[in-house]
Design a protein around this motif. Sequence first.
Motif, PDB file in Angstrom:
ATOM      1  N   CYS C  18       0.835  -1.186   0.000  1.00  0.00           N
ATOM      2  CA  CYS C  18       0.000   0.000   0.000  1.00  0.00           C
ATOM      3  C   CYS C  18       0.868   1.234   0.000  1.00  0.00           C
ATOM      4  O   CYS C  18       0.379   2.343   0.117  1.00  0.00           O
ATOM      5  CB  CYS C  18      -0.886   0.004   1.228  1.00  0.00           C
ATOM      6  SG  CYS C  18       0.021   0.488   2.698  1.00  0.00           S
ATOM      7  N   GLY C  20       2.790   2.066   2.336  1.00  0.00           N
ATOM      8  CA  GLY C  20       3.056   2.499   3.696  1.00  0.00           C
ATOM      9  C   GLY C  20       4.450   2.087   4.112  1.00  0.00           C
ATOM     10  O   GLY C  20       5.267   2.914   4.529  1.00  0.00           O
ATOM     11  N   VAL C  91      -3.048  -7.952   4.834  1.00  0.00           N
ATOM     12  CA  VAL C  91      -4.470  -7.721   4.595  1.00  0.00           C
ATOM     13  C   VAL C  91      -4.888  -8.089   3.176  1.00  0.00           C
ATOM     14  O   VAL C  91      -6.044  -8.295   2.886  1.00  0.00           O
ATOM     15  CB  VAL C  91      -4.867  -6.253   4.857  1.00  0.00           C
ATOM     16  CG1 VAL C  91      -4.909  -5.974   6.336  1.00  0.00           C
ATOM     17  CG2 VAL C  91      -3.939  -5.312   4.114  1.00  0.00           C
TER      18      VAL C  91
HETATM   19  S1  SF4 Z   1       2.256  -4.006   5.862  1.00  0.00           S
HETATM   20 FE1  SF4 Z   1       0.697  -2.456   6.043  1.00  0.00          FE
HETATM   21  S2  SF4 Z   1       1.806  -0.579   5.556  1.00  0.00           S
HETATM   22 FE2  SF4 Z   1       3.057  -2.261   4.876  1.00  0.00          FE
HETATM   23  S3  SF4 Z   1       2.512  -2.528   2.776  1.00  0.00           S
HETATM   24 FE3  SF4 Z   1       1.227  -3.919   3.917  1.00  0.00          FE
HETATM   25  S4  SF4 Z   1      -0.578  -2.776   4.283  1.00  0.00           S
HETATM   26 FE4  SF4 Z   1       0.919  -1.306   3.649  1.00  0.00          FE
END
Ligand code: SF4
Lengths: 283, 635, 146
Positions: C18, C20, C91
Amino acid sequence: MITEIIFAVGFIILAPFIGALIGGMDRKVTARMQGRVGPPVLQPLYDVFKLFEKEKAVVRNEVNFYIFSYLIFVVFTGALFFSGSDILLVIFALTLAHAFLILGAYATTSPYSHIGAERELLQLMAVEPMLILAAAGFYMATGSFAVKDIALWPEPLFMTIPLLFVGIVFVLTIKLRKSPFDLATSHHAHQELVKGLTTEFAGPTLGMVEIAHLYETVFFLGLVWLFFASMPWVGLLVVIVVYFLEILIDNTTTRVRWQVMLRSAWLVALVAGAINLGVLALL
Amino acid sequence: MELLVFLILFPALAALVFCILPNGRLRDTIVVLVSAIIIAVTLYLFVMFAGAGTVYFDIESGMISQIMTGLEIIISAGLLYLAAKYRQYLIAGLVVVQLGVVLYAESLIQETAALNNLFIDPFSIIMAMIIGIIGSLICVYSVGYMRDYHTHHADMPDKRRWFFALLFVFLAAMFGVVFSNNLFWLFFFWEVTTLCSFLLIGYNWGDEQTRKNAFWALLLNLVGGLGFACTFAWIGLTDPSGGLIMMDTLLAAGPAVAMIPAALIGFAGLTKAAQMPFSSWLVGAMIAPTPVSALLHSSTMVKAGVYVIVRFAPIYNVTMVGYLISLVGGVTFLLASGIAISQSNAKKVLAYSTIANLGLVVACAGIGSYAAVWAAILLIVFHAIAKSLLFLSVGTVEHKIGSRDIEDMTGLLGRMPKVAVMMIIGIAGMFLAPFGMLISKWAALVAFLDAPYGFILVLLLAFGSAVTVFFWTKWLGKLIEVAWKPEPLEVKISNHEYGALVPLTVLMVAVCIGFPLLSSYLVVPYVFGIYGMTATLGQANMIIMVMMVFMVLVMPLTLLHFRKDRKILPRYVGGRPATSDMHFKGSIGVQRPVALGNYYLANYFGEQRLSHIGNGVCIAFIALMLAGILLGVIA
Amino acid sequence: MSYITKSPWIIHYDGSSCNGCDIEVLACLTPLYDLERFGIVNTGNPKHADVFLVTGGINAQSEAVVKNTYEQMPDPKVVVAVGICACTGGVFRECYNIIGGVDKVIPVDVYVPGCAARPESIIDGVVRALGILEEKRAKMAEKGGK
Ligand code: SF4
């Protein structure tokens, strides 16, 4: 003869360490300018040693031949210079060395290296006139091409050929691969060309390139020093100031396109060369 | 003396034989034989006269001069016919004017019992070796090449008899140029080379463009010829006794007397040596079969141009005329090198590099100091060998890969290793330390620095050599860019082609290693003979050079070491998987080839742009020079 | 004495993340964390790299790239999976195009969990990876010495 050999051998042995120290300071100062702590001063040495610990991996075997030749001829160039030989030969040997580096990049047949090689060629073309003109200037000022005679000239040559000195400092940025002229390959991370020229060099092959770069740094700073050879300590101070300036420029500018590099380098060479040599010739 | 006459007459007579012999094995064998004899005699000539200094030979000139005049009239008539047929009125006019001037001048000069018509000195020997050895090798090469050529161009009429005859007439004329002391003779041979080059460039006569280029070459060279002819008018008017018609007398008379003829002959030399603004004829001449280009560029034609300029160099020393000639050469060196960057056609790159290097020779000769002449002669030698090697290897490659484009030579080292290595040696010889040309460049720089106002030439040289490095290195890069081991293409290269390529390669390396000998046995005696002093590379520098040659030769041995136990990694194509022959997986799963092209920077170094500048500047210099002479004549 | 732990160079690949974790990796280079203290350089070139940092899970598009990048790195080399996505798919695990964590494609040496992984833990992970790197080097030297 003996002293000359001692100087040459001294250069061959000491230059990488001096170069590494300079490189380490460079990184330290750069880090401080960015508000960071930075790596240890000996980091460039660690890097080189590490590279030789890595696996001997290549894209093509021939590449190593070109890169090794590059290293050898860079060392040879520096040794010639510090043993006081003909400065034109020094410049030509340096060109030969760089031709080998570029050929090494071509030989990998990889897109990023290829563009890096072309850009390195442009850099070579941008710098060459200034170097030759500086040699011409030394000759016109002292009547000799021999670095030894130039170094022993009783007055600082900076007084007679100040513009050529400025020109050399200008192209130094290109030669040391400093921003804004680090087109072919850069010390900084992440750029559009991956690592340009050196993209395909891994492990010991890259190690050779790095060592060559250490030698080159010392050689070029030696060239700067030559303008003040009659006052060695002042010369050293000038070298330090010049190198600091390079770091400053490196950290405050963004990379330019090749057109700007070529134009500006040639313009500087033309103006510096024409005026300074012209004045010398007419006086 | 017999040797000299033999070298002039033998190729000419051989040419007669080739006019008759049909295509076939017999002719091929005889070509090789004749070439071998010429080479052998040239070598013998070297052995006989190398240490002899300048030797003059008395030949009764009356009869021979008349024959020459007769031949000149016949040639002119022939040219007039062609010019009329193809409506080249300018050429017709030039031919008539030139013939008129020559005949008028001849009528002015009472033919004294001219002696010393032929001569030989170390410079002549060098030139004779270039003509004899390199020229003959090119003839040998032509045997194989022209056979291929006609299979590739099946629709063309096969005029090979004519072709070989012309090649040898060309060589004969060149020998004539370098052995003649009588300027009338020299001029005759000079015009023969013009004619030969015209006919050889127009070999594919049926092609419109070919004809156009051939006539263009003829036109420009006739302009130069006219300049040469004016010399005779001047001699006839100032000194009807005809003593000055001898080159040695003219040269000995010094600049006070000889300035005007030297300038006129220098002008003729500039046209023949394809200096800007006359360079376009040499570029156009690329349309001819490759051996012709090789011949024109290395051992004949353009070398005749620089030969006379270097001969008259002592007159140019520290004069305005000489300086202007130097500037023409210097500007040509810089701009022609620049144009070479923008060309991807290998032959055109070679053409422009020839023009550039001749520019350097001219620049040295115009300076005319002992160091400059030393550099100029070395440049001539190295250039002749490297250029012939390059042209011939490009010719061979062209026939095998079907293209003369440098981009198509990508990875040639893999496809045609032997020829590619020869090409690489040739290219390295053209610009890299420690090989030949670089030594000469070094010497030229030193010579310029010592000359008054030489710093402008230093500027031109500094920028020019930077540019040179660019276009040669990128060509080298293309050759070694081997992506994979492809099919070898070398299987069917004829023995004749190898028969020329291999000796030239050996010669190239030998001259690079042995150039100190060349310098001290031939160049230095010549220069010393004229100036009473000479330039050489200092001993320390010589050692460094030899060290570098040695290093470069030893380096490839390291390949043996680097071949061992290395892991081969795939190439980086932005993280996409790429095959070993450089195809990568593009979007939607399509395999795409990686295409690597060189920089040509055509917007900055374009042919049009730079040649306009060069022509303008050089025309200005030449006009200035001619105006100066005119003023001199009037005053 | 070995130098590889004193000069680990990193290549960072952002898979199906994502972004992040990606930003957090770059944060490590900023003055606050200053990765270069350890001689770490973010090279962006697999041929120069010793440590392969992957963020995000692996999908059908990035699979080939991750493999290829890994292949290009000369030995000894280590892989650090940064963020829970890189460790397991996180996720996105159930998405139709996600293959899973990095270890589905190449061997992973250090897992740095977190969503997003904090710079401190990333640095921690890299430093942990150095130990493994040194082990690998020693093994390689042994094999070469034989
Ligand atoms: S761990 Fe969390 S912040 Fe890192 S890429 Fe996956 S969803 Fe994004």
